[in-house]
Write a protein that holds these residues in place. Sequence first.
Motif, PDB file in Angstrom:
ATOM      1  N   ARG A   1       0.953  -1.106   0.143  1.00 43.29           N
ATOM      2  CA  ARG A   1       0.086  -0.033   0.000  1.00 43.29           C
ATOM      3  C   ARG A   1       0.885   1.135  -0.060  1.00 43.29           C
ATOM      4  O   ARG A   1       2.076   1.433   0.453  1.00 43.29           O
TER       5      ARG A   1
ATOM      6  N   VAL B   1       2.458  -5.052   3.042  1.00 42.32           N
ATOM      7  CA  VAL B   1       1.176  -5.249   3.817  1.00 42.32           C
ATOM      8  C   VAL B   1       1.329  -6.761   4.342  1.00 42.32           C
ATOM      9  O   VAL B   1       1.213  -7.169   5.454  1.00 42.32           O
TER      10      VAL B   1
ATOM     11  N   TYR C   1       2.891 -11.344   7.337  1.00 37.36           N
ATOM     12  CA  TYR C   1       2.234  -9.911   7.561  1.00 37.36           C
ATOM     13  C   TYR C   1       3.175  -8.565   8.230  1.00 37.36           C
ATOM     14  O   TYR C   1       4.080  -8.822   8.927  1.00 37.36           O
TER      15      TYR C   1
ATOM     16  N   VAL D   1      -0.425  -4.521  10.633  1.00 37.13           N
ATOM     17  CA  VAL D   1      -2.050  -5.240  10.164  1.00 37.13           C
ATOM     18  C   VAL D   1      -2.128  -6.541  10.722  1.00 37.13           C
ATOM     19  O   VAL D   1      -3.048  -7.037  10.541  1.00 37.13           O
TER      20      VAL D   1
ATOM     21  N   ASP E   1      -4.862   3.299   7.660  1.00 35.17           N
ATOM     22  CA  ASP E   1      -5.083   2.188   6.682  1.00 35.17           C
ATOM     23  C   ASP E   1      -5.400   2.724   5.456  1.00 35.17           C
ATOM     24  O   ASP E   1      -5.036   2.013   4.392  1.00 35.17           O
TER      25      ASP E   1
ATOM     26  N   TYR F   1      -3.943   0.395  -2.482  1.00 34.07           N
ATOM     27  CA  TYR F   1      -3.523  -0.905  -2.118  1.00 34.07           C
ATOM     28  C   TYR F   1      -3.091  -1.678  -3.384  1.00 34.07           C
ATOM     29  O   TYR F   1      -4.032  -1.532  -4.542  1.00 34.07           O
TER      30      TYR F   1
END
Length: 127
Positions: free
Chosen positions: A38, A48, A60, A64, A90, A94
């Motif tokens: 992102r 991400v 990850y 997140v 957030d 993306y």
Amino acid sequence: QVQLVESAGGLVQAGGSLRLSCAASGRAFSNYGMGWFRQAPGKEREFVAAIFWSASSTLYADSVKGRFTISRDNAKNTVYLQMNSLKPEDTAVYYCAGTGRIYYYRDYVRAELYEYWGQGTQVSVSS
């Protein structure tokens, strides 16, 4: 050549959920490592999540972890990003990414190692 097409993002309230999908064309999708990145305005693109050819292996970003889940359906040539408990931070564009090359596990956080990219989809989270 592989083409990646992300689903539409959207605008959600903080605490809400959203699922992104990324459909891949081309053969041997099941052999590809897939990732989500992102990029927020004024910031660099950041990792991400990633999922490997074995769908049981995932990676990850700390920001997140516990809120987002990456998964894949090789029969549909599709990778998903389920985003729960969304926060205003957030908010970003993306991107779905794919690579047919094999790297050390932790290297899949590096955007430059992915050969294929989707066009990006906007996710906005309001407070």
